[in-house]
Scaffold this active site. Sequence first.
Site, PDB file in Angstrom:
ATOM      1  N   ARG A  43       0.860  -1.191   0.000  1.00  0.00           N
ATOM      2  CA  ARG A  43       0.000   0.000   0.000  1.00  0.00           C
ATOM      3  C   ARG A  43       0.890   1.233   0.000  1.00  0.00           C
ATOM      4  O   ARG A  43       1.692   1.424   0.907  1.00  0.00           O
ATOM      5  CB  ARG A  43      -0.912   0.010   1.238  1.00  0.00           C
ATOM      6  CG  ARG A  43      -1.914   1.163   1.219  1.00  0.00           C
ATOM      7  CD  ARG A  43      -2.947   1.015   2.318  1.00  0.00           C
ATOM      8  NE  ARG A  43      -2.441   1.389   3.623  1.00  0.00           N
ATOM      9  CZ  ARG A  43      -3.134   1.272   4.758  1.00  0.00           C
ATOM     10  NH1 ARG A  43      -4.343   0.732   4.741  1.00  0.00           N
ATOM     11  NH2 ARG A  43      -2.612   1.641   5.899  1.00  0.00           N
ATOM     12  N   SER A 111     -12.679  -4.399   1.531  1.00  0.00           N
ATOM     13  CA  SER A 111     -12.864  -3.862   2.876  1.00  0.00           C
ATOM     14  C   SER A 111     -14.350  -3.741   3.169  1.00  0.00           C
ATOM     15  O   SER A 111     -15.116  -3.255   2.330  1.00  0.00           O
ATOM     16  CB  SER A 111     -12.211  -2.482   2.995  1.00  0.00           C
ATOM     17  OG  SER A 111     -10.814  -2.570   2.807  1.00  0.00           O
ATOM     18  N   LYS A 140      -5.010   5.182   9.254  1.00  0.00           N
ATOM     19  CA  LYS A 140      -5.811   5.762   8.174  1.00  0.00           C
ATOM     20  C   LYS A 140      -6.631   6.919   8.736  1.00  0.00           C
ATOM     21  O   LYS A 140      -7.606   6.705   9.456  1.00  0.00           O
ATOM     22  CB  LYS A 140      -6.740   4.712   7.557  1.00  0.00           C
ATOM     23  CG  LYS A 140      -6.028   3.653   6.740  1.00  0.00           C
ATOM     24  CD  LYS A 140      -7.025   2.764   6.018  1.00  0.00           C
ATOM     25  CE  LYS A 140      -7.712   3.510   4.898  1.00  0.00           C
ATOM     26  NZ  LYS A 140      -8.637   2.660   4.115  1.00  0.00           N
TER      27      LYS A 140
END
Length: 216
Positions: A43, A111, A140
């Site tokens: 990521r 997700s 996040k």
Amino acid sequence: MSVARTIDWRLYVVTDDVLLQGRSHREVLEAAIAGGATVVQYRAKHASTRQMVAEAQALRDLTRRTGIPFIVNDRLDVALAVDADGVHVGQDDMPVALARRLIGDKLLGVSAHSLHQATKAVQDGADYLGVGPIFATATKPDAEPPIGLGELRRIRQHISIPIVAIGGINQANAADVMRAGVDGIAVVSAVVAADDVTAAARQLRALVSVVQEKAL
């Protein structure tokens, strides 16, 4: 049996370009794999496409050598360019059904923050779910509110495909998360930001393995 059911999901490590502390994605994931990571995800929210392809290719080479499933976050183009094992999409990314058509038989992770989202993802072709955030997380900034262990158990009761729990999971709570019946935990800062990545991964792998073995 689907390929997803044959994968060891116990310790799913996700990189983050903000948490690398000067190390490369490859260095961090190589250390995590040495400590027992069973699946890894690349990521990189702040990298250019060219940089992502180069970094992902290095990780593809590493994971082929070590036999670890390699997932790319969000970017189907990058996943396909380096022949990753799969891609993981969020609720605001490419629609699951479209992603399914584009990647063929590669792994598709989605997700989910609720039972409704989880059910829809399965209907649209997800191979596994990343459910959370279970606890509050600073990794996040735009993360959804924590769903907690109760909602995680409810989702597990209704969903048959593999589930990895994510969000604020660390050595202190990993065992409790596994007791909710999930197939594994997905961690970012608990491993990627650790001074000793291998040791952090080894501790988490041991914790989840003990719970899983007791459940068998």
